[in-house]
Design an enzyme around this catalytic site. Structure first.
Site, PDB file in Angstrom:
ATOM      1  N   GLY A 136       0.949  -1.175   0.104  1.00  0.00           N
ATOM      2  CA  GLY A 136       0.203  -0.072  -0.026  1.00  0.00           C
ATOM      3  C   GLY A 136       0.933   1.161   0.064  1.00  0.00           C
ATOM      4  CD  GLN A 193       3.089   5.699   2.882  1.00  0.00           C
ATOM      5  OE1 GLN A 193       2.149   5.209   2.191  1.00  0.00           O
ATOM      6  NE2 GLN A 193       4.301   5.039   3.442  1.00  0.00           N
ATOM      7  CB  CYS A 213       5.419   2.223   7.736  1.00  0.00           C
ATOM      8  SG  CYS A 213       4.833   3.657   6.886  1.00  0.00           S
ATOM      9  CG  LEU A 214       6.697   1.205   1.877  1.00  0.00           C
ATOM     10  CD1 LEU A 214       6.184   1.228   0.360  1.00  0.00           C
ATOM     11  CD2 LEU A 214       7.757   0.180   1.772  1.00  0.00           C
ATOM     12  CG  HIS A 253      -0.199   0.968   7.343  1.00  0.00           C
ATOM     13  ND1 HIS A 253       0.456   0.446   8.361  1.00  0.00           N
ATOM     14  CD2 HIS A 253       0.197   1.760   6.612  1.00  0.00           C
ATOM     15  CE1 HIS A 253       1.713   1.101   7.980  1.00  0.00           C
ATOM     16  NE2 HIS A 253       1.485   1.855   6.711  1.00  0.00           N
ATOM     17  CD  GLU A 254      -0.981   2.017   2.804  1.00  0.00           C
ATOM     18  OE1 GLU A 254      -0.675   3.265   2.710  1.00  0.00           O
ATOM     19  OE2 GLU A 254      -0.033   1.470   3.045  1.00  0.00           O
ATOM     20  CG  HIS A 295       0.117   6.696   5.645  1.00  0.00           C
ATOM     21  ND1 HIS A 295       1.076   7.276   6.475  1.00  0.00           N
ATOM     22  CD2 HIS A 295       0.588   5.221   5.365  1.00  0.00           C
ATOM     23  CE1 HIS A 295       2.314   6.209   6.543  1.00  0.00           C
ATOM     24  NE2 HIS A 295       1.927   4.909   5.958  1.00  0.00           N
TER      25      HIS A 295
END
Length: 214
Positions: free
Chosen positions: A68, A73, A126-127, A168-169, A172
């Site tokens: 995702g 991000q 997480c990226l 999670h997304e 963000h």
């Protein structure tokens, strides 16, 4: 006075990002864009630019790799995220985590609410927080509403690992990182994860590191 780059019109920001070929740079924790929330999408990008941006998010997600990616991000404070999970995991992991394949999809102006009271706790990464993972307890089932990239209504119930991904997304887009919801005693480097905590469920980590599970 010139408009600061992070306050320029969103279409200009996106055009500037897309001027360079290849995956987009991923913003790391500490950048304010990850914390200040996002604008609801309301035509700030025309259809052609939106399609290019969505494709760039997809390319960047695959390259990272991740399952995702949210617009903040890559530095764009717009309420858009993409998800996709081929779920290449062993059967025991699939069963324990409810991790099943998810096709590529675009989430526009998404929001979620818990369905029921069951919660599930697993290590999550997480990226934008590279090199670390921690256990996060989240609702096991959620109802996600919003739109897709074509403006069609989205109203769907997600369970298992797909529910974790969409939470999670969407978080963000509200300026929330997974660490805000994590059991911080579980925080582990990727190296420690590989050496110690690759079990399908985090019960051994909870016992050894001293944090509760729901």
């Amino acid at each position: 006075m010139a408009t600061p780059p992070d306050r320029a019109p969103l279409a200009e920001q996106v055009e500037a990002l897309l001027a360079v070929d290849g995956p987009l740079p991923i913003v790391a924790a500490g950048d304010p864009v990850l914390r200040r929330g996002t604008e609801r999408f309301d035509g700030q990008l025309d259809a052609a630019l939106l399609a290019r941006f969505v494709e760039a998010l997809r390319v960047t997600m695959h390259a990272a790799p991740g399952v995702g990616l949210a617009a903040p991000q890559v530095g764009v404070a717009l309420r858009i995220a993409v998800i996709e999970d081929p779920a290449p995991v062993p059967e025991e992991v699939r069963l324990a985590r409810g991790r099943v394949p998810q096709p590529f999809r675009v989430l526009v102006n998404p929001s979620y609410e818990a369905v029921g009271t069951d919660r599930a706790a697993f290590f999550e990464g997480c990226l934008s927080v590279p090199g670390w993972q921690a256990v996060v307890a989240r609702p096991a089932e959620v109802r996600l509403t919003g739109l897709d990239e074509h403006g069609r209504a989205l109203d769907e119930v997600f369970t298992g690992w797909p529910a974790r991904i969409v939470q999670h997304e969407t978080d963000h887009l509200d300026g929330t990182l997974y660490l805000d919801r994590a059991e911080l005693r579980s925080l582990s480097s990727n190296e420690a994860m590989a050496e110690r905590w690759t079990q399908p469920v985090p019960e051994e980590a909870a016992r050894s590191l001293g944090f509760p599970l729901p």
